[in-house]
Enzyme design. Structure first.
Site, PDB file in Angstrom:
ATOM      1  N   HIS A  17      16.451 -13.020  42.719  1.00 40.94           N
ATOM      2  CA  HIS A  17      15.465 -13.145  41.641  1.00 40.94           C
ATOM      3  C   HIS A  17      14.185 -13.843  42.077  1.00 40.94           C
ATOM      4  O   HIS A  17      13.450 -14.361  41.242  1.00 40.94           O
ATOM      5  CB  HIS A  17      16.093 -13.882  40.444  1.00 40.94           C
ATOM      6  CG  HIS A  17      17.217 -13.132  39.826  1.00 40.94           C
ATOM      7  ND1 HIS A  17      18.182 -13.723  39.044  1.00 40.94           N
ATOM      8  CD2 HIS A  17      17.556 -11.820  39.884  1.00 40.94           C
ATOM      9  CE1 HIS A  17      19.055 -12.809  38.647  1.00 40.94           C
ATOM     10  NE2 HIS A  17      18.705 -11.652  39.147  1.00 40.94           N
ATOM     11  N   SER A  29      27.165 -17.859  34.778  1.00 43.28           N
ATOM     12  CA  SER A  29      27.825 -17.427  33.536  1.00 43.28           C
ATOM     13  C   SER A  29      28.131 -15.932  33.604  1.00 43.28           C
ATOM     14  O   SER A  29      28.797 -15.387  32.737  1.00 43.28           O
ATOM     15  CB  SER A  29      26.924 -17.725  32.330  1.00 43.28           C
ATOM     16  OG  SER A  29      25.661 -17.095  32.513  1.00 43.28           O
ATOM     17  N   ASN A  54      33.674 -22.825  38.556  1.00 38.31           N
ATOM     18  CA  ASN A  54      32.884 -23.035  37.345  1.00 38.31           C
ATOM     19  C   ASN A  54      33.726 -23.900  36.408  1.00 38.31           C
ATOM     20  O   ASN A  54      34.884 -23.565  36.151  1.00 38.31           O
ATOM     21  CB  ASN A  54      32.590 -21.681  36.682  1.00 38.31           C
ATOM     22  CG  ASN A  54      31.541 -21.792  35.602  1.00 38.31           C
ATOM     23  OD1 ASN A  54      31.474 -22.796  34.886  1.00 38.31           O
ATOM     24  ND2 ASN A  54      30.683 -20.794  35.495  1.00 38.31           N
TER      25      ASN A  54
HETATM   26  C1  BV8 Z   1      16.786  -5.156  35.424  1.00 35.69           C
HETATM   27  C2  BV8 Z   1      14.290 -15.438  37.410  1.00 35.69           C
HETATM   28  C3  BV8 Z   1      16.176  -2.905  35.253  1.00 35.69           C
HETATM   29  C4  BV8 Z   1      13.288 -15.873  36.388  1.00 35.69           C
HETATM   30  C5  BV8 Z   1      16.097 -14.416  36.128  1.00 35.69           C
HETATM   31  C6  BV8 Z   1      21.890  -5.390  28.238  1.00 35.69           C
HETATM   32  C7  BV8 Z   1      21.133  -5.812  27.169  1.00 35.69           C
HETATM   33  C8  BV8 Z   1      19.827  -6.315  27.338  1.00 35.69           C
HETATM   34  C9  BV8 Z   1      19.269  -6.378  28.604  1.00 35.69           C
HETATM   35  C10 BV8 Z   1      20.056  -5.961  29.639  1.00 35.69           C
HETATM   36  C11 BV8 Z   1      21.334  -5.467  29.502  1.00 35.69           C
HETATM   37  N1  BV8 Z   1      21.821  -5.143  30.731  1.00 35.69           N
HETATM   38  C12 BV8 Z   1      20.899  -5.425  31.649  1.00 35.69           C
HETATM   39  C13 BV8 Z   1      19.817  -5.918  31.003  1.00 35.69           C
HETATM   40  C14 BV8 Z   1      18.585  -6.349  31.512  1.00 35.69           C
HETATM   41  C15 BV8 Z   1      18.568  -7.805  31.951  1.00 35.69           C
HETATM   42  C16 BV8 Z   1      19.791  -8.623  31.615  1.00 35.69           C
HETATM   43  O1  BV8 Z   1      20.747  -8.691  32.378  1.00 35.69           O
HETATM   44  N2  BV8 Z   1      19.738  -9.293  30.455  1.00 35.69           N
HETATM   45  C17 BV8 Z   1      20.813 -10.173  30.056  1.00 35.69           C
HETATM   46  C18 BV8 Z   1      20.254 -11.318  29.206  1.00 35.69           C
HETATM   47  C19 BV8 Z   1      21.849  -9.362  29.284  1.00 35.69           C
HETATM   48  N3  BV8 Z   1      18.446  -7.745  33.391  1.00 35.69           N
HETATM   49  C20 BV8 Z   1      17.209  -7.578  33.890  1.00 35.69           C
HETATM   50  O2  BV8 Z   1      16.224  -7.446  33.199  1.00 35.69           O
HETATM   51  C21 BV8 Z   1      17.116  -7.513  35.403  1.00 35.69           C
HETATM   52  N4  BV8 Z   1      16.346  -6.361  35.732  1.00 35.69           N
HETATM   53  O3  BV8 Z   1      17.849  -4.943  34.927  1.00 35.69           O
HETATM   54  O4  BV8 Z   1      15.846  -4.209  35.688  1.00 35.69           O
HETATM   55  C22 BV8 Z   1      15.070  -2.045  35.649  1.00 35.69           C
HETATM   56  C23 BV8 Z   1      15.371  -0.908  36.399  1.00 35.69           C
HETATM   57  C24 BV8 Z   1      14.352  -0.057  36.734  1.00 35.69           C
HETATM   58  C25 BV8 Z   1      13.029  -0.356  36.362  1.00 35.69           C
HETATM   59  C26 BV8 Z   1      12.738  -1.501  35.636  1.00 35.69           C
HETATM   60  C27 BV8 Z   1      13.763  -2.353  35.268  1.00 35.69           C
HETATM   61  C28 BV8 Z   1      16.365  -8.726  35.918  1.00 35.69           C
HETATM   62  C29 BV8 Z   1      17.190  -9.965  35.684  1.00 35.69           C
HETATM   63  C30 BV8 Z   1      16.561 -11.149  36.391  1.00 35.69           C
HETATM   64  C31 BV8 Z   1      15.960 -12.089  35.357  1.00 35.69           C
HETATM   65  N5  BV8 Z   1      15.457 -13.287  36.043  1.00 35.69           N
HETATM   66  N6  BV8 Z   1      15.622 -15.471  36.814  1.00 35.69           N
HETATM   67  C32 BV8 Z   1      13.403 -17.338  36.078  1.00 35.69           C
HETATM   68  O5  BV8 Z   1      14.286 -18.017  36.629  1.00 35.69           O
HETATM   69  O6  BV8 Z   1      12.583 -17.787  35.281  1.00 35.69           O
HETATM   70  S1  BV8 Z   1      17.595 -14.534  35.376  1.00 35.69           S
HETATM   71  C33 BV8 Z   1      18.009 -16.159  35.278  1.00 35.69           C
HETATM   72  O7  BV8 Z   1      19.000 -16.248  34.295  1.00 35.69           O
HETATM   73  C34 BV8 Z   1      18.670 -16.698  36.509  1.00 35.69           C
HETATM   74  O8  BV8 Z   1      18.073 -16.231  37.682  1.00 35.69           O
HETATM   75  C35 BV8 Z   1      20.078 -16.261  36.376  1.00 35.69           C
HETATM   76  O9  BV8 Z   1      20.284 -14.985  36.909  1.00 35.69           O
HETATM   77  C36 BV8 Z   1      20.235 -16.187  34.899  1.00 35.69           C
HETATM   78  C37 BV8 Z   1      21.003 -17.382  34.389  1.00 35.69           C
HETATM   79  O10 BV8 Z   1      22.274 -17.147  34.748  1.00 35.69           O
HETATM   80  P1  BV8 Z   1      23.101 -18.272  35.503  1.00 35.69           P
HETATM   81  O11 BV8 Z   1      22.505 -18.514  36.833  1.00 35.69           O
HETATM   82  O12 BV8 Z   1      24.490 -17.824  35.434  1.00 35.69           O
HETATM   83  O13 BV8 Z   1      22.876 -19.587  34.686  1.00 35.69           O
HETATM   84  P2  BV8 Z   1      23.503 -19.964  33.275  1.00 35.69           P
HETATM   85  O14 BV8 Z   1      22.746 -21.133  32.763  1.00 35.69           O
HETATM   86  O15 BV8 Z   1      23.626 -18.741  32.415  1.00 35.69           O
HETATM   87  O16 BV8 Z   1      25.002 -20.408  33.621  1.00 35.69           O
HETATM   88  C38 BV8 Z   1      25.232 -21.548  34.411  1.00 35.69           C
HETATM   89  C39 BV8 Z   1      26.712 -21.563  34.717  1.00 35.69           C
HETATM   90  O17 BV8 Z   1      26.975 -22.662  35.565  1.00 35.69           O
HETATM   91  C40 BV8 Z   1      27.564 -21.745  33.472  1.00 35.69           C
HETATM   92  O18 BV8 Z   1      28.637 -20.832  33.508  1.00 35.69           O
HETATM   93  C41 BV8 Z   1      28.084 -23.186  33.603  1.00 35.69           C
HETATM   94  O19 BV8 Z   1      29.396 -23.318  33.096  1.00 35.69           O
HETATM   95  C42 BV8 Z   1      28.101 -23.362  35.098  1.00 35.69           C
HETATM   96  N7  BV8 Z   1      27.950 -24.738  35.568  1.00 35.69           N
HETATM   97  C43 BV8 Z   1      27.297 -25.772  34.965  1.00 35.69           C
HETATM   98  N8  BV8 Z   1      27.370 -26.871  35.773  1.00 35.69           N
HETATM   99  C44 BV8 Z   1      28.066 -26.493  36.884  1.00 35.69           C
HETATM  100  C45 BV8 Z   1      28.432 -25.141  36.762  1.00 35.69           C
HETATM  101  N9  BV8 Z   1      29.129 -24.496  37.705  1.00 35.69           N
HETATM  102  C46 BV8 Z   1      29.486 -25.186  38.799  1.00 35.69           C
HETATM  103  N10 BV8 Z   1      29.170 -26.480  38.999  1.00 35.69           N
HETATM  104  C47 BV8 Z   1      28.464 -27.163  38.068  1.00 35.69           C
HETATM  105  N11 BV8 Z   1      28.153 -28.461  38.279  1.00 35.69           N
END
Ligand code: BV8
Length: 245
Positions: free
Chosen positions: A119, A189, A213
């Protein structure tokens, strides 16, 4: 924290390991996870409403300042024992690929080398029009700053929702996931696609799936081993138990 002895045996025999990390691996470095990045000042927004090209075009200043505040916070962060353990693990394995969703660059700073940034990276800035990375620009107080070559707005070099991932990075990550014997999903997540599908590509090809996790995620039921502990605690113990020094 107990490490299953069977996992230690598997790791000692493994030749190719792939790791997918998410925001959780940087939580112990004080970098808020993506879901709670929006605490305080940003709590009224959903990440998906700030990290999109539409949000940037609608209010470039707000989006630029959100990233500037994250960059600012990141300048105070250090790699934590979880990052360091992954860097050490790389040195013990003939084939090791670290695929990260994080944009904080902490894996590089911890010493990891074979890193795929799916990303992008918060520290890099690119021209919104040309897509080219820009190292220096005139800091005349204009927010967002302008591209020195075309005058277009500058933006963080990260992949926003609705944007394609860098094709070569995604290809490389998919191949590593399909060719590994052990796949770790750490601190994610498992919601955001296409990164969230990588463990399933690995599992389909017979890889052993290990999740680290503290919480349950959609992947947990599919994991062969689920270590419910913070990465900064579990990973150093795992590396020591497996390749003890
Ligand atoms: C694309 C950069 C297509 C920016 C990020 C269905 C519905 C709606 C939309 C979609 C869908 N399916 C796909 C999509 C599109 C979308 C998507 O997935 N949406 C989600 C919300 C459903 N995906 C996209 O748009 C991707 N592009 O699909 O393009 C396309 C094809 C052709 C032409 C054009 C387009 C692009 C996705 C990238 C987005 N950018 N980041 C920025 O950072 O500002 S995403 C961003 O959020 C992060 O990079 C990361 O990927 C995500 C967060 O997820 P996590 O890293 O898992 O973090 P989170 O907070 O959720 O969880 C933390 C975890 O850690 C928890 O489980 C917690 O329990 C755990 N934890 C906490 N403490 C600890 C721990 N674990 C271990 N140790 C600890 N101490």
């Amino acid at each position: 924290m107990e490490i299953p002895p069977h996992l230690v045996d598997i790791l000692r025999k493994a030749r190719r390991v792939a790791v997918l990390t998410g925001a959780g691996v940087s939580a112990e470095s004080g970098v808020p996870t993506f879901r709670d990045t929006l605490t305080g000042l940003w709590s009224q927004y959903r990440p998906e409403d700030l990290a999109t090209p539409q949000a940037f075009l609608k209010d470039p200043r707000k989006v630029w300042e959100w990233y500037a505040s994250r960059r600012e916070r990141l300048s105070l962060a250090q790699p934590n024992p979880g990052h360091l353990a992954l860097a050490e693990m790389e040195g013990h394995l003939p084939g090791f690929t670290l695929i990260t969703q994080n944009v904080d660059g902490l894996h590089w700073r911890a010493g990891s080398r074979n890193v795929i940034e799916l990303h992008g990276n918060l520290a890099r800035v690119k021209c919104f029009q040309e897509g080219t990375v820009v190292e220096q620009w005139l800091d005349d107080g204009t927010i967002p700053p302008r591209c020195p070559s075309c005058g277009g707005m500058l933006r963080p070099d990260v992949v926003w929702f609705g944007e394609k991932l860098p094709p070569e990075a995604l290809q490389h990550a998919t191949r590593a996931s399909q060719e590994c014997q052990v796949f770790f999903s750490i601190g994610t997540s498992g919601v955001v696609e296409p990164a969230a599908s990588l463990p399933y590509w690995a599992s389909e090809r017979g890889a052993v799936i290990v999740e680290v996790n503290p919480e349950h995620t959609p992947l947990t039921p599919h994991a062969d081993f689920a270590l419910h502990a913070p990465a900064g605690e579990a990973l150093p113990i795992l590396v020591k138990r497996t390749w003890g020094l």
